[in-house]
Design a protein around this motif. Sequence first.
Motif, PDB file in Angstrom:
ATOM      1  N   GLY A  91     -53.144 -42.923   7.281  1.00 48.55           N
ATOM      2  CA  GLY A  91     -53.136 -43.934   8.324  1.00 48.55           C
ATOM      3  C   GLY A  91     -52.307 -45.138   7.930  1.00 48.55           C
ATOM      4  O   GLY A  91     -51.680 -45.178   6.867  1.00 48.55           O
ATOM      5  N   GLU A  92     -52.325 -46.138   8.795  1.00 47.79           N
ATOM      6  CA  GLU A  92     -51.528 -47.343   8.575  1.00 47.79           C
ATOM      7  C   GLU A  92     -52.341 -48.391   7.835  1.00 47.79           C
ATOM      8  O   GLU A  92     -53.499 -48.638   8.158  1.00 47.79           O
ATOM      9  CB  GLU A  92     -51.042 -47.912   9.910  1.00 47.79           C
ATOM     10  N   LEU A  93     -51.695 -49.004   6.860  1.00 46.51           N
ATOM     11  CA  LEU A  93     -52.283 -50.120   6.122  1.00 46.51           C
ATOM     12  C   LEU A  93     -51.780 -51.414   6.748  1.00 46.51           C
ATOM     13  O   LEU A  93     -50.569 -51.613   6.899  1.00 46.51           O
ATOM     14  CB  LEU A  93     -51.869 -50.032   4.653  1.00 46.51           C
ATOM     15  N   LEU A  94     -52.707 -52.272   7.159  1.00 52.04           N
ATOM     16  CA  LEU A  94     -52.343 -53.491   7.881  1.00 52.04           C
ATOM     17  C   LEU A  94     -52.708 -54.745   7.102  1.00 52.04           C
ATOM     18  O   LEU A  94     -53.627 -54.753   6.288  1.00 52.04           O
ATOM     19  CB  LEU A  94     -53.075 -53.538   9.222  1.00 52.04           C
ATOM     20  N   ALA A 104     -57.739 -46.665   5.662  1.00 50.10           N
ATOM     21  CA  ALA A 104     -57.676 -47.335   4.361  1.00 50.10           C
ATOM     22  C   ALA A 104     -59.041 -47.862   3.956  1.00 50.10           C
ATOM     23  O   ALA A 104     -59.423 -47.812   2.776  1.00 50.10           O
ATOM     24  CB  ALA A 104     -56.656 -48.475   4.413  1.00 50.10           C
ATOM     25  N   ASN A 105     -59.800 -48.383   4.928  1.00 53.77           N
ATOM     26  CA  ASN A 105     -61.149 -48.869   4.632  1.00 53.77           C
ATOM     27  C   ASN A 105     -62.049 -47.727   4.162  1.00 53.77           C
ATOM     28  O   ASN A 105     -62.852 -47.885   3.234  1.00 53.77           O
ATOM     29  CB  ASN A 105     -61.760 -49.511   5.877  1.00 53.77           C
ATOM     30  N   VAL A 106     -61.930 -46.574   4.828  1.00 53.48           N
ATOM     31  CA  VAL A 106     -62.712 -45.404   4.431  1.00 53.48           C
ATOM     32  C   VAL A 106     -62.337 -44.979   3.017  1.00 53.48           C
ATOM     33  O   VAL A 106     -63.199 -44.694   2.180  1.00 53.48           O
ATOM     34  CB  VAL A 106     -62.501 -44.245   5.428  1.00 53.48           C
ATOM     35  N   ALA A 107     -61.027 -44.952   2.740  1.00 53.46           N
ATOM     36  CA  ALA A 107     -60.559 -44.540   1.415  1.00 53.46           C
ATOM     37  C   ALA A 107     -61.111 -45.444   0.321  1.00 53.46           C
ATOM     38  O   ALA A 107     -61.627 -44.970  -0.704  1.00 53.46           O
ATOM     39  CB  ALA A 107     -59.028 -44.552   1.382  1.00 53.46           C
ATOM     40  N   ALA A 108     -61.014 -46.771   0.517  1.00 55.07           N
ATOM     41  CA  ALA A 108     -61.478 -47.708  -0.501  1.00 55.07           C
ATOM     42  C   ALA A 108     -62.980 -47.590  -0.723  1.00 55.07           C
ATOM     43  O   ALA A 108     -63.461 -47.629  -1.866  1.00 55.07           O
ATOM     44  CB  ALA A 108     -61.103 -49.134  -0.104  1.00 55.07           C
ATOM     45  N   SER A 109     -63.734 -47.438   0.362  1.00 56.97           N
ATOM     46  CA  SER A 109     -65.183 -47.321   0.247  1.00 56.97           C
ATOM     47  C   SER A 109     -65.572 -46.043  -0.496  1.00 56.97           C
ATOM     48  O   SER A 109     -66.430 -46.064  -1.388  1.00 56.97           O
ATOM     49  CB  SER A 109     -65.803 -47.345   1.641  1.00 56.97           C
ATOM     50  N   TRP A 157     -61.299 -32.427   1.251  1.00 60.76           N
ATOM     51  CA  TRP A 157     -61.644 -33.104   2.500  1.00 60.76           C
ATOM     52  C   TRP A 157     -60.445 -33.901   2.984  1.00 60.76           C
ATOM     53  O   TRP A 157     -59.771 -34.568   2.210  1.00 60.76           O
ATOM     54  CB  TRP A 157     -62.814 -34.053   2.245  1.00 60.76           C
ATOM     55  N   PHE A 158     -60.202 -33.856   4.313  1.00 65.67           N
ATOM     56  CA  PHE A 158     -59.165 -34.674   4.940  1.00 65.67           C
ATOM     57  C   PHE A 158     -59.790 -35.492   6.057  1.00 65.67           C
ATOM     58  O   PHE A 158     -60.490 -34.965   6.915  1.00 65.67           O
ATOM     59  CB  PHE A 158     -58.047 -33.798   5.511  1.00 65.67           C
ATOM     60  N   HIS A 159     -59.520 -36.813   6.031  1.00 62.75           N
ATOM     61  CA  HIS A 159     -60.043 -37.705   7.077  1.00 62.75           C
ATOM     62  C   HIS A 159     -58.890 -38.425   7.773  1.00 62.75           C
ATOM     63  O   HIS A 159     -57.968 -38.926   7.137  1.00 62.75           O
ATOM     64  CB  HIS A 159     -61.001 -38.737   6.494  1.00 62.75           C
ATOM     65  N   TRP A 160     -58.984 -38.479   9.105  1.00 63.74           N
ATOM     66  CA  TRP A 160     -58.005 -39.200   9.910  1.00 63.74           C
ATOM     67  C   TRP A 160     -58.755 -39.912  11.031  1.00 63.74           C
ATOM     68  O   TRP A 160     -59.964 -39.743  11.178  1.00 63.74           O
ATOM     69  CB  TRP A 160     -56.954 -38.246  10.494  1.00 63.74           C
ATOM     70  N   SER A 161     -58.045 -40.717  11.822  1.00 65.25           N
ATOM     71  CA  SER A 161     -58.702 -41.369  12.958  1.00 65.25           C
ATOM     72  C   SER A 161     -57.778 -41.386  14.158  1.00 65.25           C
ATOM     73  O   SER A 161     -56.561 -41.213  14.045  1.00 65.25           O
ATOM     74  CB  SER A 161     -59.148 -42.796  12.608  1.00 65.25           C
ATOM     75  N   GLY A 162     -58.368 -41.657  15.333  1.00 60.83           N
ATOM     76  CA  GLY A 162     -57.609 -41.676  16.576  1.00 60.83           C
ATOM     77  C   GLY A 162     -56.654 -42.843  16.691  1.00 60.83           C
ATOM     78  O   GLY A 162     -55.857 -42.888  17.639  1.00 60.83           O
ATOM     79  N   ILE A 163     -56.691 -43.782  15.751  1.00 59.38           N
ATOM     80  CA  ILE A 163     -55.735 -44.888  15.795  1.00 59.38           C
ATOM     81  C   ILE A 163     -54.320 -44.390  15.528  1.00 59.38           C
ATOM     82  O   ILE A 163     -53.376 -44.774  16.228  1.00 59.38           O
ATOM     83  CB  ILE A 163     -56.146 -45.989  14.799  1.00 59.38           C
ATOM     84  N   THR A 164     -54.149 -43.504  14.549  1.00 58.75           N
ATOM     85  CA  THR A 164     -52.804 -43.060  14.181  1.00 58.75           C
ATOM     86  C   THR A 164     -52.071 -42.378  15.339  1.00 58.75           C
ATOM     87  O   THR A 164     -50.944 -42.772  15.668  1.00 58.75           O
ATOM     88  CB  THR A 164     -52.862 -42.152  12.939  1.00 58.75           C
ATOM     89  N   PRO A 165     -52.654 -41.382  16.011  1.00 59.84           N
ATOM     90  CA  PRO A 165     -51.919 -40.766  17.115  1.00 59.84           C
ATOM     91  C   PRO A 165     -51.773 -41.658  18.350  1.00 59.84           C
ATOM     92  O   PRO A 165     -51.026 -41.323  19.266  1.00 59.84           O
ATOM     93  CB  PRO A 165     -52.748 -39.516  17.449  1.00 59.84           C
TER      94      PRO A 165
END
Length: 334
Positions: free
Chosen positions: A8-11, A37-42, A129-137
């Motif tokens: 995803g995008e880092l803002l 990014a928040n999920v990754a850090a947590s 495991w792979f995690h994504w979110s609807g923000i990217t698309p």
Amino acid sequence: MSRVVTFGELLLRLSPPSHLRLTQARSFDLYYGCAEANVAASLSKFGLSVKFITAVPPNELGESSLSMLRSFGVEPISFIQGKRLGIYYFEQGASERPGKVVYDREDSSFSTLKKGMINWEDAFKDSDWFHWSGITPSLTLELAEICEEALTVASRMGLTISADLNYRPTLWKYGKNANEIMPNLVKHCDLLLGGIDDSEKVLGIKVNEKDTQEEIFSNWMNAFPKLKNIVTTKRMDANASSNGISASFWNGKELLHSQKYNISHIIDRIGAGDAFMAGIIYGMIAWPDDNQTALEFAAAATCLKHSISGDINLATVNEIKALMGGSGGGRVSR
């Protein structure tokens, strides 16, 4: 423990201090983060091995954002390109005045990613495991196609796939509605975070007035046969300063409910959904046969995030377990 990949995008986030409005701001508190990014850090703070795939500009902001991720133990796989890091401004709400987000992310480095640039087989090597979110698309059609590229490879390689639907209507600007794009991506998912309101807007699945939550989520599973588990959060008696919050877990057989938390003094609610997502991923890895405990861990994680400034949940596994066990109330830990 499992190895997780997020994309995803880092803002850069800029927030006026002391609950000032954006129109009053003369200075800003600076944070990095956003969704995946928040999920990754947590997750990394919870002790999992995590890679985060993104793109940042070749300047000090790009370097600083990646250093932040590394400080949490996340391994960034970054494409250094483009001219700018995406920005969003967040005005903290108070009482009955809601918070407000203003995006400034067009033409960001992340938006310049192209299909074929990322070697997904290498990215997913030795991962579970792979995690994504609807923000990217939601950002560009090209990024939606890159998501599909990633999900196809992750499915083929047998990774567990999770997504947060994260519907942001102000981001879908390239001529496609979410329900035209998202179903083709969600079909790859094993675990989904979303709510009843997402059914028609995001998944294109109609909801009848009399449908129960179980019926609605069953319809999702019928539409997407790979989907095994659905989680959702609920806010009650909410204003910008205080909320009641709880969560539910549908595994196709029973609807589980977490305990309810009453959050009386919200410090920062940005990232609360990401804290929940990280909590449920960790919970399902740590307690694979105990959906209730996984759900309680995620609910406690999102509760604690409301007390922490910035996008990222800084609560530890032990702190979350302590809240699950009833140690809330604000006593000093000595």
